[in-house]
Scaffold this motif. Structure first.
Motif, PDB file in Angstrom:
ATOM      1  N   GLU A 189       2.900  10.474  -0.056  1.00 47.69           N
ATOM      2  CA  GLU A 189       2.030   9.422  -0.563  1.00 47.69           C
ATOM      3  C   GLU A 189       2.028   8.184   0.330  1.00 47.69           C
ATOM      4  O   GLU A 189       2.364   7.083  -0.127  1.00 47.69           O
TER       5      GLU A 189
ATOM      6  N   ASP B 215      10.450   1.057  -8.393  1.00 42.53           N
ATOM      7  CA  ASP B 215      11.495   1.796  -7.660  1.00 42.53           C
ATOM      8  C   ASP B 215      12.036   0.978  -6.499  1.00 42.53           C
ATOM      9  O   ASP B 215      13.228   1.006  -6.198  1.00 42.53           O
ATOM     10  N   ARG B 216      11.145   0.263  -5.834  1.00 39.27           N
ATOM     11  CA  ARG B 216      11.584  -0.518  -4.673  1.00 39.27           C
ATOM     12  C   ARG B 216      12.408  -1.726  -5.074  1.00 39.27           C
ATOM     13  O   ARG B 216      13.323  -2.117  -4.375  1.00 39.27           O
TER      14      ARG B 216
ATOM     15  N   LEU C 239       6.051   2.929  -8.046  1.00 37.20           N
ATOM     16  CA  LEU C 239       6.582   2.733  -6.695  1.00 37.20           C
ATOM     17  C   LEU C 239       7.181   1.338  -6.548  1.00 37.20           C
ATOM     18  O   LEU C 239       8.283   1.154  -5.996  1.00 37.20           O
TER      19      LEU C 239
ATOM     20  N   PHE D 145       2.095   3.835  -0.850  1.00 39.67           N
ATOM     21  CA  PHE D 145       3.092   2.888  -0.352  1.00 39.67           C
ATOM     22  C   PHE D 145       2.412   1.681   0.290  1.00 39.67           C
ATOM     23  O   PHE D 145       2.746   0.530  -0.005  1.00 39.67           O
TER      24      PHE D 145
ATOM     25  N   THR E 244       0.593  -0.611  -2.216  1.00 35.32           N
ATOM     26  CA  THR E 244       1.506  -1.452  -2.997  1.00 35.32           C
ATOM     27  C   THR E 244       2.065  -2.593  -2.149  1.00 35.32           C
ATOM     28  O   THR E 244       2.140  -3.746  -2.599  1.00 35.32           O
TER      29      THR E 244
ATOM     30  N   ASP F  98       0.826   4.852 -10.574  1.00 36.67           N
ATOM     31  CA  ASP F  98       1.721   5.312  -9.511  1.00 36.67           C
ATOM     32  C   ASP F  98       2.209   4.151  -8.651  1.00 36.67           C
ATOM     33  O   ASP F  98       3.354   4.099  -8.230  1.00 36.67           O
ATOM     34  N   ARG F  99       1.280   3.202  -8.404  1.00 31.81           N
ATOM     35  CA  ARG F  99       1.684   2.032  -7.604  1.00 31.81           C
ATOM     36  C   ARG F  99       2.722   1.210  -8.357  1.00 31.81           C
ATOM     37  O   ARG F  99       3.663   0.689  -7.765  1.00 31.81           O
TER      38      ARG F  99
ATOM     39  N   ALA G 287       7.200   5.341   4.313  1.00 29.61           N
ATOM     40  CA  ALA G 287       6.661   5.762   3.028  1.00 29.61           C
ATOM     41  C   ALA G 287       7.148   7.159   2.693  1.00 29.61           C
ATOM     42  O   ALA G 287       7.585   7.913   3.553  1.00 29.61           O
ATOM     43  N   HIS G 288       7.054   7.483   1.434  1.00 28.00           N
ATOM     44  CA  HIS G 288       7.271   8.864   1.019  1.00 28.00           C
ATOM     45  C   HIS G 288       6.190   9.698   1.689  1.00 28.00           C
ATOM     46  O   HIS G 288       5.009   9.363   1.615  1.00 28.00           O
TER      47      HIS G 288
END
Lengths: 191, 191
Positions: free
Chosen positions: B148, A186-187, A183, B152, B155, A179-180, B144-145
């Motif tokens: 989550e 995506d960024r 993320l 965020f 990461t 998931d990280r 952050a979303h």
DNA sequence: ACTCGATGCTAGCACCGCTAGACAAAGGAG
DNA sequence: CTCCTTTGTCTAGCGGTGCTAGCATCGAGT
């Protein structure tokens, strides 16, 4: 002169034997287990022989690290073949990087955590290191600010490296690692 | 019972002396110079005294790391005081993190690179570690979303950590470190 | 066949983290 | 005040580390 050639061949063979044995020892029992005594015993020579091939333990780590950079390049190129690289290609590249570190923890340590004596970011940087970095640059360059592609890749790489080290050290929960990664991609490469 | 109290006081004092001496030794001459022999000599006691305070060298590193987390919390809170945190506040937070690592390299190593025996991401995680992480969460949570926030922050933190370690190891050119930080913040908190 | 240089060995250095056991100092009891 | 026990510290040493000096052996070239 055939005698000398044979000796050189044998010597080169023993050189590779030292490196591969050290690497295998590190990968199976951790770097703490890689001592000059144990290594010498494994290759069935005495300790001083190691020092006729390498200046010291650090140089053996460096040789292994060099192998690592070559293999990392291969892994990255396989994950993101030539051509335009969309978001999915970047994700695949990042996954390949993380997987490489996960599959070869000791190798990754030799490349980035241990003192291996290799020069970085400097004109003497060995080719395999430059190539590994380039393998990261190529698929990413389209997503960077055109003026500063290097900066973009450096930062993305640092983020990947941070994820690898903190996750492996147990600083970050391992189960959410994918998931990280999503993320992060995506960024850096917005959909 | 006053005698016992005095002894306990003296013992606590010596405990702190060991930690501060080890930390100073590490910061001035590097962690390689922190040996139990040298440390014992500096505090003017014999080696075994160290082992009456700590289970081993690892536990001394752990004590120093704990100090580090408390100080990191202070530094982060000072950089991003309470209230809504805009992009500038996130940049200040990131700068504070990087500066902390740059100002206290040995301390940072004790916290993240050396084996300090501290439990992470686990119910036994000591309070100072949780607080340091929380000091990172608070100013970032708005960006952050909502589902989550932890992911965020994890990461973002990993990215900062990657920048710190690769820059300090000479893997990334030091002169462009501020630019990489700006780029990172831009990606995580778009203008 | 013999010499001599290359090559790998034994042994040892100085250091490491850590600990067993001797010993001294200090507190409490008589 | 003396004796005894407990507490605390030290000396010495164990098994390990990376690394090296110097000897011995072996084999290639004359």
């Amino acid at each position: 002169m055939s005698v000398r050639e044979r000796k050189e061949r044998e010597r080169a063979h023993r050189h590779r034997l030292i490196v591969s044995t050290a690497r295998e020892l590190a990968e199976t029992h951790g770097w703490d287990a890689v001592t000059t005594r144990r290594l010498a015993e494994q290759i069935e020579y005495s300790q001083p022989v190691l020092y006729s091939h390498f200046r010291g333990k650090k140089e053996i780590v460096g040789a292994i690290a060099l192998e690592g950079f070559a293999e990392l390049t291969t892994a990255l190129r396989a994950a993101a073949p030539e051509g335009p690289a969309g978001r999915e290609a970047v994700a695949a590249l990042a996954r390949a990087y993380i997987d490489f570190a996960a599959r070869n923890p000791a190798l990754y340590d030799a490349m980035f955590s241990l003192d291996n004596g290799l020069p970085f970011a400097d004109e003497a940087t060995p080719a395999p290191l430059r190539e590994a970095f380039q393998a990261l640059v190529d698929p990413l360059v389209d997503h960077a600010h055109p003026d500063e592609p290097g900066l973009f890749v450096e930062t993305f790489w640092a983020a990947l490296h941070g994820l690898v080290t903190l996750t492996r050290a147990g600083r970050l929960p391992a189960d959410r690692a994918p998931d990280r990664l999503t993320l992060l991609v995506d960024r850096f490469v917005p959909r």
